[in-house]
Design a protein around this motif. Structure first.
Motif, PDB file in Angstrom:
ATOM      1  N   SER A  59     -38.119  83.740   5.536  1.00 49.07           N
ATOM      2  CA  SER A  59     -39.175  84.719   5.822  1.00 49.07           C
ATOM      3  C   SER A  59     -38.835  85.546   7.053  1.00 49.07           C
ATOM      4  O   SER A  59     -39.140  86.751   7.111  1.00 49.07           O
ATOM      5  N   ARG A  62     -36.437  88.238   5.992  1.00 50.53           N
ATOM      6  CA  ARG A  62     -37.150  89.304   5.266  1.00 50.53           C
ATOM      7  C   ARG A  62     -37.921  90.193   6.236  1.00 50.53           C
ATOM      8  O   ARG A  62     -37.972  91.414   6.075  1.00 50.53           O
ATOM      9  N   ASP A 101     -44.895  86.699   3.161  1.00 49.85           N
ATOM     10  CA  ASP A 101     -44.892  87.855   2.260  1.00 49.85           C
ATOM     11  C   ASP A 101     -45.687  89.007   2.876  1.00 49.85           C
ATOM     12  O   ASP A 101     -45.288  90.181   2.780  1.00 49.85           O
ATOM     13  N   ALA A 104     -43.674  90.680   5.528  1.00 42.06           N
ATOM     14  CA  ALA A 104     -42.591  91.481   4.949  1.00 42.06           C
ATOM     15  C   ALA A 104     -43.126  92.835   4.473  1.00 42.06           C
ATOM     16  O   ALA A 104     -42.412  93.842   4.531  1.00 42.06           O
TER      17      ALA A 104
END
Length: 995
Positions: A59, A62, A101, A104
């Protein structure tokens, strides 16, 4: 070019830092975007400290890739130099794939974790409202919501906040989000907003200020018209606003969803209108609401919209909530609801269910809510919607043990922390513990379990679930609550006036004396008095269920005075529901059991142990008594110890008999009266045998040491030999001895007689314990004959002088104490007498019948009602026993089952052999059991033996309650006794006199 061995060194280093896929991690670190930090040991240490280093690194890469080069450099520089940011960000990335997520997609949101001001540590609703202020539509609201959620998760995983504080922050964020969503809905429909006042009431975990990361947010909507708007139009406008608010939060957009808003807790659920006026809500709750709806309202809290209207709503429903416990079957309804929740869990998931399974979160929440509703009527300190706060208040008020509350608190926090971390991973609503090893490892590490994380997690989870299950069963299901819940308002904590009124209503004969007992027990501000005030309303109801409430309360005061300073007594009564009810039944059922208990009040512990009421076997009792005798210095002290054991065991037997006869709120009364009779007979017989053995040992040891000059045995006769002793029975016995080799017969006889005299003296010494009377009148020549004979003397007597009644009496002969071989030789000697080969001749049968007829005419006490005398009256014990014994003497030689000392066992054998019909056997058995129960009941109630029903009205009613007859049914009891025994007499006359 990679230097040889470099990869191996990196691989080992990554493995040591907790990476499960070091090869993939090394490749990620070699990416150009990570060039500036790949060699920094600080980064690896920080990654290694996360729940899932592999996930955290993926993560992080990213997030770095999502930045423009300049911003990426500033971000990574900050990451390396600022420890608070590094710990927070990597902690979140290692615990939550979903928030990784989000970052990102919105890389600049990492700045939400960069600040570390004091205000940032514990933000409130206003702080979250500022964080959501820029949101103007559902999409931007989701982005802002997750940015705030990112900060909550960071504080949580880094330990800056504990699980309760994190849950409170999540609830505050939900409050701010509902307000923002309502603002968006109002902006979209200004006319609707102007037409009504709309309040959003949070329910469930949001209302309780203890929300999960991903949970339905339960709400209720209440509205009123504004200005001159018609009510119907105002409700339509409010419904549109409420529906729009729900869609804003619940619908899936390009940024996903926030959480579902669930309004199904509203009146009538899905079938009811989404929005109601305040008066409509109140009218529904007053007339139609079910128990679970009041339980749900415990957590009602206004959070958005018109807060004044919301406060009016909670003020209007609060009195109804605290009256809910007065509803009929309230506690049973709540318990059924809890069981239904468990029953609906799929079998495959129940062992992984963290919330709803046995020992799960819901067990704690239900137990706390039930206690709140029951006791919160008179104690406003319990009016909290937050589980842990309410639990703390319950402990402070003495409603839950402090140790129990501490254990529940610890277990609840651990289970909630597990739930938080499970949901945080993918921001999905789930309460199932994962099955995959990698998921369990991440979960365990997120909770700080780093050594053998999966094994440790499973062990700790099961331990805490076990604690919850055990305490939940004690607290949630304890029968005390059901009784407390049925009281009228104001009675949970008794004022003197309320107590006096209650006592009169319950039928206490002397309310003034009862008031004095209550004041002595419940006055003051001590924890002991607080617990007594909790217990007394329940106990008063149980005492009132007996025939003598005054005696029950007086006994409770005496026991409490004796044990009040012990730490376990009140805790036992409060926490073990059965103990309190059992004690109430025992204290109010009559004089015998309380008298036995008050001589050694610590025996009350027996009532709280599930195995405590089970009779102890002969071996166990004899071992205990003989050990006590062995420790004593004198014969008097030895038998005093033996009699102390006897007193305790008599109490155990009496308590089990009373509780089995009355039944409890959890367990109905024993339907098989014969089983209760057999239990009492067996228990007292075994106890008497062990006590006689102890007295024998003490008498011998005091004068002769270990060996008496003669072998000595005690033979049980009558009810003793038949295993049918009652509470007030003497022990009918025969004594037999046999001189040892080389011992003069006169010396042996003197020794045997001395032992008999000493045993009888010791067992009848005046002490606080009940005496045990030894009756040897069934010996050869009766009172005129020697107390003890040799085996040869018995043989000579029985061969030459024995009468038929003596043979009949020997049907009950059974070894009870002393020399086993000698006792068995005696039984072998008398066997031909009691079960004569080819049965009795006609003359012997006529003699038995003459004896029975003479006994009926001569021995019944003057003035006694022959229809109600249990022993000698019509169809009583004597009628049944003589009928059975005649069958034994006539047919025992050919029917092995008849060769028993027990009446009921012999009657069953006679029926099986076709000697009596099934109906006649049932009639005789019913009469014998009933007469025996009456005798036992009279002794329990009066404290002294009796063969007929008491004349005192209250005592007669108490015997009736023992036999299962409710108040006002004494006449039915006497009628039933006469009917049963009349039928038994008819069977007896046909089987005994006419056969």
């Amino acid at each position: 070019m990679t230097v040889p061995g470099r990869r191996s060194s990196t691989f080992t280093r990554l493995l040591r830092h907790g990476f499960t896929d070091p090869s993939a991690a090394a490749q990620l670190l070699e990416l150009p975007d990570m060039a500036s930090v790949r060699s920094d040991p600080v980064l690896l240490d920080a990654l290694g400290a996360t729940a899932d280093p592999d996930l955290a690194l993926r993560s992080l890469v990213r997030l770095a890739e999502a930045h423009e080069p300049d911003e990426r450099r500033r971000f990574l520089d900050n990451l390396i130099t600022a420890k608070p940011l590094r710990d927070r960000l990597l902690g979140v990335l290692g615990a939550s794939e979903a928030l990784g997520d989000h970052l990102a997609r919105h890389p600049r949101d990492w700045h939400a974790l960069a600040t570390y001001e004091s205000a940032d540590l514990h933000p409130g609703v206003a702080d979250f409202e500022r964080g959501l202020a820029d949101a103007t539509d559902p999409v931007s609201l989701r982005v802002s919501y997750r940015r705030c959620l990112l900060a909550i998760a960071a504080r949580d995983v880094c330990g800056t906040t504990d699980v309760a504080e994190a849950a409170a922050e999540l609830a505050d964020l939900a409050t701010a989000t509902l307000r923002a969503a309502l603002g968006i809905a109002r902006t979209a429909a200004p006319d609707d907003a102007a037409a009504c006042r709309l309040a959003v009431i949070a329910m469930g975990k949001c209302g309780g200020h203890e929300l999960n990361y991903v949970s339905d947010v339960d709400v209720i909507f209440v509205a009123e018209p504004t200005g001159g708007t018609e009510e119907a139009k105002a409700l339509q406008a409010a419904t549109r606003l409420a529906s729009h608010l729900m869609r804003i939060c619940s619908e899936t957009t390009v940024e996903g969803t926030i959480w579902p808003v669930d309004a199904n807790l509203r009146p009538e659920g899905r079938n009811g209108p989404l929005v109601r006026t305040l008066s409509s809500h109140v009218a529904y709750y007053q007339r139609w609401a079910k128990t679970w709806e009041f339980q749900a309202l415990l957590k009602a809290r206004p959070v958005a919209g018109d807060l004044a209207l919301g406060e009016a709503y909670t003020e209007a429903v609060a009195p109804l909530v605290w009256q809910a416990a007065e509803r009929e079957n309230f506690v049973a309804d709540v318990q059924k609801m809890r069981r239904r929740v468990v029953d609906n869990i799929p079998v495959a998931e129940i062992e992984r269910e963290l919330k709803l399974g046995p020992g799960g979160l819901r067990d704690v929440e239900f137990a706390v809510q039930l206690l709140q509703l029951v006791h919160g009527r008179s104690d406003a300190t319990l009016h909290s919607g937050t589980t842990l706060e309410a639990l703390q208040a319950l402990a402070a008020g003495g409603y839950v043990g402090r140790a129990d509350a501490a254990q529940l608190d610890e277990a609840y926090r651990f289970l909630r922390a597990m739930e938080h971390r499970i949901q945080l991973h993918k921001l999905r609503r789930t309460h199932l513990v994962p099955e995959q090893e990698a998921d369990l490892r991440r979960l365990a590490r997120s909770l700080g379990l780093r050594t053998d994380p999966v094994t440790t997690l499973n062990r700790e989870w099961k331990r805490h679930a076990s604690v919850v299950r055990r305490l939940h069963e004690k607290i949630f299901y304890r029968p005390l609550l059901d009784a407390v819940a049925q009281l009228t308002p104001g009675e949970t904590r008794l004022s003197p006036k309320a107590a006096g009124q209650r006592l009169e209503a319950l039928g206490y004969a002397d309310p003034a004396a009862a008031m004095r007992h209550l004041e002595a027990l419940a006055s003051g501000v001590s924890r002991k008095a607080a617990i007594q005030r909790t217990l007394l309303p329940v106990l008063l109801g149980w005492f009132a269920d007996s025939a003598d409430p005054d005696a029950g309360l007086l006994g409770f005061r005496k026991v409490s005075d004796a044990l009040g300073k012990t730490p376990w007594y009140l805790r036992l009564l409060r926490d073990e529901g059965a103990a309190a009810e059992n004690l109430a039944r025992v204290l109010s059922a009559g004089r015998l059991a309380p008298d036995l208990l008050l001589r050694a009040p610590e025996a009350v512990a027996i009532l709280g142990d599930p195995e405590g009421l089970r009779p102890r076997g002969r071996d166990h009792l004899e071992q205990e008594i003989l050990a006590a005798v062995g420790r004593a210095d004198t014969a008097e002290a030895a038998v005093a110890a033996a009699r102390g054991v006897r007193r305790r065991e008599l109490f155990r037997t009496a308590a089990a008999d009373i509780i089995g006869s009355y039944g409890t709120e959890e367990n109905p009364a024993e339907a098989d009266a014969g089983a209760l009779v057999d239990q009492v007979g067996d228990a007292i017989t075994e106890l008497t045998a062990a006590t006689v053995a102890g007295a024998l040992r003490a008498a011998v040891r005091d004068k002769w040491g270990d060996t008496l000059p003669t072998r000595f045995a005690v033979i049980g006769m009558g009810r003793f030999g038949g295993h049918e002793l009652g509470y007030g029975s003497d022990a009918d016995v025969l004594f037999v001895h046999q001189p040892r080799d080389g011992v003069d017969e006169q010396e042996a006889a003197r020794a045997a007689n001395a032992v008999v005299s000493e045993m009888r003296r010791l067992l009848q010494l005046p002490t606080a314990d009940p005496p045990l009377l030894i009756d040897a009148d069934l010996r050869p020549e009766g009172k005129s004959g020697p107390l003890v004979r040799t085996l040869a003397s018995y043989g000579a007597y029985y061969r030459r002088w024995s009468l038929v009644w003596e043979s009949q009496a020997l049907l009950r002969a059974r070894p009870m104490a002393g020399d086993t071989e000698l006792a068995e030789a005696f039984i072998e000697l008398v066997e031909p007498l009691r079960h004569p080969r080819e049965g009795l001749d006609d003359e012997a049968v006529r003699e038995i019948r003459r004896l029975k007829a003479r006994m009926e005419s001569e021995r019944l006490p003057r003035g006694a009602d022959p229809t109600l005398h249990t022993k000698l009256g019509r169809g009583g014990l004597s009628d049944v026993e003589w009928t059975v014994q005649l069958l034994q003497m006539r047919h025992g030689w050919e029917v092995p089952g008849l060769r028993t000392t027990r009446t009921r066992e012999a009657l069953r054998a006679a029926r099986a052999a076709g000697l009596v019909s099934e109906d006649d056997a049932r009639t005789l058995d019913e009469a014998w059991v009933l007469a025996t129960r009456v005798r036992n009941g009279v002794m329990l109630v009066r404290g002294r033996a009796g063969d007929t029903f008491p004349s005192d009205v209250r005592e007669l009613a108490a015997v009736g309650r023992y036999l299962g007859y409710g108040p006002g049914h004494v006449g039915d009891m006497l009628d039933d006794y006469r009917r049963v025994t009349r039928r038994a007499r008819a069977v007896m006359e046909a089987a005994f006199y006419d056969a």
